[in-house]
Design an enzyme around this catalytic site. Structure first.
Site, PDB file in Angstrom:
ATOM      1  N   HIS A 105      72.713   8.419  52.807  1.00 20.42           N
ATOM      2  CA  HIS A 105      73.551   9.505  52.305  1.00 20.42           C
ATOM      3  C   HIS A 105      74.013  10.433  53.425  1.00 20.42           C
ATOM      4  O   HIS A 105      74.913  11.243  53.256  1.00 20.42           O
ATOM      5  CB  HIS A 105      72.768  10.313  51.255  1.00 20.42           C
ATOM      6  N   ASP A 158      78.819   9.319  51.066  1.00 21.49           N
ATOM      7  CA  ASP A 158      78.425  10.040  49.855  1.00 21.49           C
ATOM      8  C   ASP A 158      78.352   9.095  48.663  1.00 21.49           C
ATOM      9  O   ASP A 158      78.751   7.927  48.748  1.00 21.49           O
ATOM     10  CB  ASP A 158      79.401  11.167  49.581  1.00 21.49           C
TER      11      ASP A 158
END
Lengths: 325, 440
Positions: free
Chosen positions: B410, B414
């Site tokens: 992450h 995203d």
């Protein structure tokens, strides 16, 4: 179950195996009508006939050579060699023939040969009739060597040896022949390569073999009175050695004394100590001690003999040393 | 072969077999200590975290083994010497190994007794030159202290010259457990320990018993990778199902064609490798890694395929998977997997993956949370195929469902773009004939 003397247990094992398997036969000096030099084959010629229980000339190499031939062709001969010292005369047959036959034929020839012999001292048998030479044999791949420490082992190990398809040397102890204990009457067979724990303990392991098992048990009993708890192992087999049983015991006690009646130098105890040095070093809290005969011929003189051979006092001294290194 | 010559001898060193290799384990010496070896003969088998490798003698001579079987040494360490003369062995050995203890006693000269054994251990952090610089401890005591994590200087030995025995370790450990602030010590230092004092302490006996199993280099490397991956990246897993009815049909037809041609079998994994590679073309952030303060978008699409072994796993890599045909991918993977299982994979075949596929479907797993391999931004976990029923406009309908689990870092991508990548893989699985459109 009845109480039997060691020599009687040997006789019973031979008798039962001869009943069980017609291929089992006996060879040796005086094993026939006289019943063996120490009475181990008493009554067997009468029972099984002179074909199966044969007296031989005093020519050990010839007798064992004959037995090797017979074993190759399907019989299961049991040879008695009167004194272990006389194995020197048989070494070529044992080492170069018996031990090699299965290997050199790629397993095609089995060699179900048993050589019974005996050792022992404390009776002024002297330098040529009291040696414990088992280490000569354990150095040779292909020979199994067991040393029964009492009547039960005498019966159970001999029966297993007769049923084994490899050459097995059974080293009895003549000073134990008169020893009596309860021996199972039925078909009692012990595994050839497994040691037995004769007495449980937590402070020190005493790995012993042959007559020294008796001395180790006596030493353990004496030490118990002083609050020292010894675990006594009967190795039973000099080759192969049951390292696992000793290792398991060492995990608990972390201390080891090895006792045999042969000279310490190059003995079975040396092999055991070295193997455990390699495999069980980090279990040790003290050096491994060996108890054995001094590196000298066994004297005729009783006081000199006593000074040289190991006994329970030597085991006790060794236990004290490993407890307070 | 790596070697360094020194006059009449050559040194054999632990070679570096791959860029990441730090150390290797000596599995087996195939020639005996002191034995003659000919140049080019295999003398030793070593194992790295990835492969086993045979080392050959750099020259002819007598083999002097310096590191026993089972030891792990760093790359570049000298593991053996090849000597021109056997006599050089003794000199070399004395230099190579620490001076041995007192020589063996002659049996005839001594009755039971002799030199007490003790393992000399360098004193840790001992305040400088105290003259001796060694402490004595019995082997089992050393092992126990290490197992319990007891610093040796906190244990007071009760033996001669302060030698530490098992009972001393147990006593120190018990005092530590009881929270005693005093240094672990025995008051009766000078008295010989009585057997009663040697009896095991109750609380140690209550520790659960266990069997020891040393870590293999592969297991150790996996442990390091997994832990550092979880500690150093921000991992998140998305799960999505795909209808693979069409893909399974395509696979069956391709399978028939391969049989006719005598080629390797086509599995759903091969199709997935191809589809993932194509999807990565459009989603380059998933074929990337965050290194330091930059994101590295890989130009190549190299798909690693996790392959289970008896103890551990290896990840052979299909390089340029987007440019390879299904038949090529199938043949290459089959050959790599066979090499991996026999331990003969060349190191290069395991390096350079930019994305990894791992499959637990055979064990009946639907979804899981795969861990990111080091240096990669995403990994796809593949679950089992199972028959399902779906309520549709025309009534109930059977279909084959495949579970997909995508773990990604992450920090560099995203949730929304990662989900779009996963949806693209799903789309390709559900419309497999679109593979025909791919330029490659």
């Amino acid at each position: 179950m009845a109480e039997k003397r060691y020599v009687r247990a040997v006789n019973e094992a031979l008798c039962e195996e001869m009943e069980r398997d017609p291929a089992v036969c006996l060879l040796g000096v005086d094993v026939g009508a006289p019943g063996g030099p120490f009475g181990a084959t008493r009554g067997l010629q009468e029972r099984f006939g002179p074909q199966r229980v044969r007296d031989t000339p005093i020519s050990e190499a010839a007798v064992v050579g004959l037995a090797i031939g017979a074993a190759t062709l399907g019989l299961r001969p049991v040879v008695e060699i009167m004194f272990m010292d006389f194995l020197a005369l048989v070494m070529d047959q044992l080492v170069n023939q018996a031990a090699k036959m299965r290997y050199m034929t790629g397993g095609q020839a089995k060699l179900p040969l048993v050589v019974r012999t005996q050792t022992g001292y404390r009776d002024s048998a002297g330098p040529q009739h009291a040696q414990s030479l088992e280490a000569w044999l354990t150095h040779v791949p292909g020979l199994k060597v067991v040393m029964p420490s009492g009547p039960c082992e005498a019966k159970g190990l001999l029966k297993a040896a007769i049923r084994d398809d490899n050459p097995v040397i059974v080293v009895e102890n003549r000073t134990l022949y008169a020893l009596a204990e309860e021996v199972p009457d039925d078909d009692y067979v012990l595994p050839l390569e497994r040691a037995a724990i004769k007495r449980e303990g937590r402070d020190v392991t005493i790995a012993s073999i042959g007559v020294m098992v008796r001395e180790a048990l006596a030493a353990a009993e004496a030490l118990a009175g002083r609050g020292i708890s010894c675990e006594v192992i009967d190795l039973r087999s000099a080759n192969p050695l049951d390292l696992q049983t000793v290792r398991t015991s060492l995990e608990k006690t972390n201390r080891l004394v090895i006792a045999h009646s042969a000279t310490r130098c190059g003995g079975v105890g040396a092999e055991l100590a070295a193997a455990l040095g390699e495999e069980a070093f980090y279990m040790l809290d003290a050096p491994i001690m060996r108890v054995g005969a001094a590196f000298a011929p066994i004297p005729f003189s009783p006081p000199l003999e006593r000074a040289i051979v190991p006994d329970r006092a030597a085991i006790i001294a060794a236990v004290e040393r490993v407890l307070a290194p | 072969m790596t070697e360094a010559s020194e006059g009449a001898q050559s040194e054999v060193i632990m070679p570096r077999l791959g860029l990441t290799m730090q150390e290797g384990t000596i599995v087996q010496w195939s020639k005996p200590q002191g034995g003659w070896v000919n140049a080019g003969e295999v003398i030793c088998t070593i194992e790295t975290e990835k492969i086993t490798h045979e080392i050959e003698a750099p020259r002819s001579g007598y083999l002097q083994i310096l590191q026993p079987e089972g030891t792990t040494v760093t790359v570049g360490a000298v593991i053996a010497r090849i000597l021109a003369q056997r006599e050089a062995m003794a000199v070399g050995a004395a230099r190579a190994v620490e001076a041995p203890g007192p020589g063996p006693e002659r049996e005839a000269q001594k009755l039971p007794g002799g030199v007490p054994a003790a393992v000399p251990v360098p004193r840790q952090e001992a305040g400088g030159g105290d003259g001796r610089g060694r402490l004595e401890i019995s082997p089992v005591a050393l092992r126990m202290a290490q197992d319990l994590g007891l610093p040796l200087e906190r244990i007071q030995g009760s033996g001669p010259r302060g030698r530490i025995h098992k009972a001393d370790v147990l006593r120190a450990w018990q005092q530590l457990r009881e929270g005693s602030s005093q240094p672990a010590a025995v008051d009766a230092v000078s008295t010989a320990p009585s057997p009663a004092a040697m009896a095991p302490v109750q609380s140690v006996a209550s520790l659960p018993a266990y069997d020891r199993e040393p870590l293999t280099p592969m297991r150790r490397r996996i442990a390091e990778h997994m832990l550092s991956s979880l500690q150093e990246t921000a991992q998140l897993t998305l799960m999505m199902e795909a209808d693979v009815t069409q893909t399974l049909q395509l696979r069956a037809e391709l399978q028939q064609e391969q049989q006719r041609l005598g080629g390797a079998g086509i599995t759903i994994t091969h199709l997935l490798i191809k589809m993932v590679a194509l999807a990565l073309h459009e989603h380059r952030r998933l074929n990337a890694a965050l290194v330091g303060d930059e994101i590295r978008l890989y130009r190549e699409i190299n798909i690693g395929v996790a392959t289970a072994l008896e103890d551990g796993l290896l990840v052979p890599v299909i390089r340029g998977a987007d440019r390879k045909s299904l038949a090529e991918i199938s043949a290459e993977l089959q050959s790599l997997a066979e090499q991996a299982r026999s331990g003969r994979l060349p190191p290069d075949a395991l390096a350079g993956a930019t994305f990894t596929i791992t499959n637990l479907g055979a064990q009946g797993v639907d979804y899981f949370t795969p861990i990111l391999p080091r240096g990669q931004g995403a990994v796809l976990g593949v679950g089992r195929v199972c028959e399902q029923v779906r309520a549709g406009a025309e009534g109930f309908q059977r279909y084959s469902r495949l579970g997909l689990s995508l773990t990604f870092d992450h920090r560099l991508v995203d949730g929304e773009p990662a989900a779009r990548f996963l949806a693209r893989v799903k789309y390709l699985l559900e419309h497999p004939w679109t593979l025909l459109l791919s330029a490659h």
